[in-house]
Design an enzyme around this catalytic site. Sequence first.
Site, PDB file in Angstrom:
ATOM      1  N   GLU A   1      -6.840   1.341   6.284  1.00 52.06           N
ATOM      2  CA  GLU A   1      -6.288   2.688   6.065  1.00 52.06           C
ATOM      3  C   GLU A   1      -4.768   2.751   6.180  1.00 52.06           C
ATOM      4  OE1 GLU A   1      -8.591   5.241   8.660  1.00 52.06           O
ATOM      5  OE2 GLU A   1      -9.812   5.894   6.947  1.00 52.06           O
ATOM      6  N   LYS A   2      -4.136   1.637   6.519  1.00 46.92           N
ATOM      7  CA  LYS A   2      -2.654   1.669   6.481  1.00 46.92           C
ATOM      8  C   LYS A   2      -2.216   2.030   5.063  1.00 46.92           C
ATOM      9  CE  LYS A   2      -0.035  -2.047   6.641  1.00 46.92           C
ATOM     10  NZ  LYS A   2       0.762  -1.905   5.400  1.00 46.92           N
ATOM     11  N   ASP A   3      -2.910   1.456   4.081  1.00 43.49           N
ATOM     12  CA  ASP A   3      -2.645   1.784   2.674  1.00 43.49           C
ATOM     13  C   ASP A   3      -3.591   2.915   2.267  1.00 43.49           C
ATOM     14  OD1 ASP A   3      -0.705  -0.442   1.821  1.00 43.49           O
ATOM     15  OD2 ASP A   3      -2.286  -1.512   2.866  1.00 43.49           O
TER      16      ASP A   3
ATOM     17  N   GLN B   1      -3.834   3.862  -1.356  1.00 44.48           N
ATOM     18  CA  GLN B   1      -4.458   2.787  -2.144  1.00 44.48           C
ATOM     19  C   GLN B   1      -5.988   2.944  -2.162  1.00 44.48           C
ATOM     20  OE1 GLN B   1      -3.394  -1.613  -2.311  1.00 44.48           O
ATOM     21  NE2 GLN B   1      -4.877  -1.658  -0.663  1.00 44.48           N
TER      22      GLN B   1
ATOM     23  N   HIS C   1      -6.426  -7.832   9.149  1.00 43.64           N
ATOM     24  CA  HIS C   1      -7.338  -8.397   8.147  1.00 43.64           C
ATOM     25  C   HIS C   1      -8.623  -8.902   8.821  1.00 43.64           C
ATOM     26  CE1 HIS C   1      -3.392  -9.256   5.989  1.00 43.64           C
ATOM     27  NE2 HIS C   1      -4.058  -8.539   5.112  1.00 43.64           N
TER      28      HIS C   1
END
Length: 275
Positions: free
Chosen positions: A142-144, A147, A31
């Site tokens: 970019e992990k999600d 999304q 984050h």
Amino acid sequence: MAQLREAMDSHRAAHQSIGLVPTMGALHAGHISLMERARKENDIVIASVFVNPTQFNNPEDLRTYPRTEQADIDALTAAGVDYAFIPSVEEIYPEPDTRVFDLGPVAEVMEGAMRPGHFNGVAQIVSKLFAMVGPTRAYFGEKDYQQIAVIRRMAELEGFDLEIVACPIMRHPDGLAMSSRNVRLSPEERAAAPAIHRILSESLAMAPATSVADVKRAVTEALDATDHLKTEYYEIVDARTMQPIADWSEAPTAVGCATVYCGDVRLIDNITYRF
Ligand code: PAF
């Protein structure tokens, strides 16, 4: 909230760019990297912390989602954000949000198929944040991966004029993707979890000589052969459309998206195959 709108209006009136970093708290270095990027690219940085109930299709997942408000406030202060927006559920949803977004095919596969209603809930909260803040740019990890595609679609549908900035996955030194959920792993599970990134990375060398189906099978078998890991899905999709591909020639860039249970913690990760 009226105060927040007023403050944002005054920045826009002064022609200052606003970078928004939406989060669900339990902040980690991933984050913080989004906030640092927002800091570099904007005059004003605002981070939101809100565990959005409408995107949880599983009440137990919502109940156990890590909440670390004081540590989050300290992290936001240290990161030098200008505004921390930490609303209550009542402030965001004074009335139930009944909006249903036509998110289309990007939202129908993978997480969309496994977590009914999840992406509609993401679209609800992110659209509210975009409307309240009026950001110039909004930052997502970019992990999600899927999304981000869904949020782009929502922004297009709703006519939001902003830049959606996709930021690279941040990893621990052993390769595990940073995630708020990692704190729920037992020491044994935490030791097993880096195998996800290792196995996905190893599969890069198989493509394109090995078929998509065989790569998916090999990755799933290797994940499932690792103690504590159980694959929910490993799908290889076109990076532009999120639609599964059957042949590498269908996409110049393909993304392998994994959802893996490590004990009872649901972890996601992905890898990019570029040709
Ligand atoms: O990725 C997340 O943390 C959440 O889905 C988001 C984008 C903050 C919306 O609640």
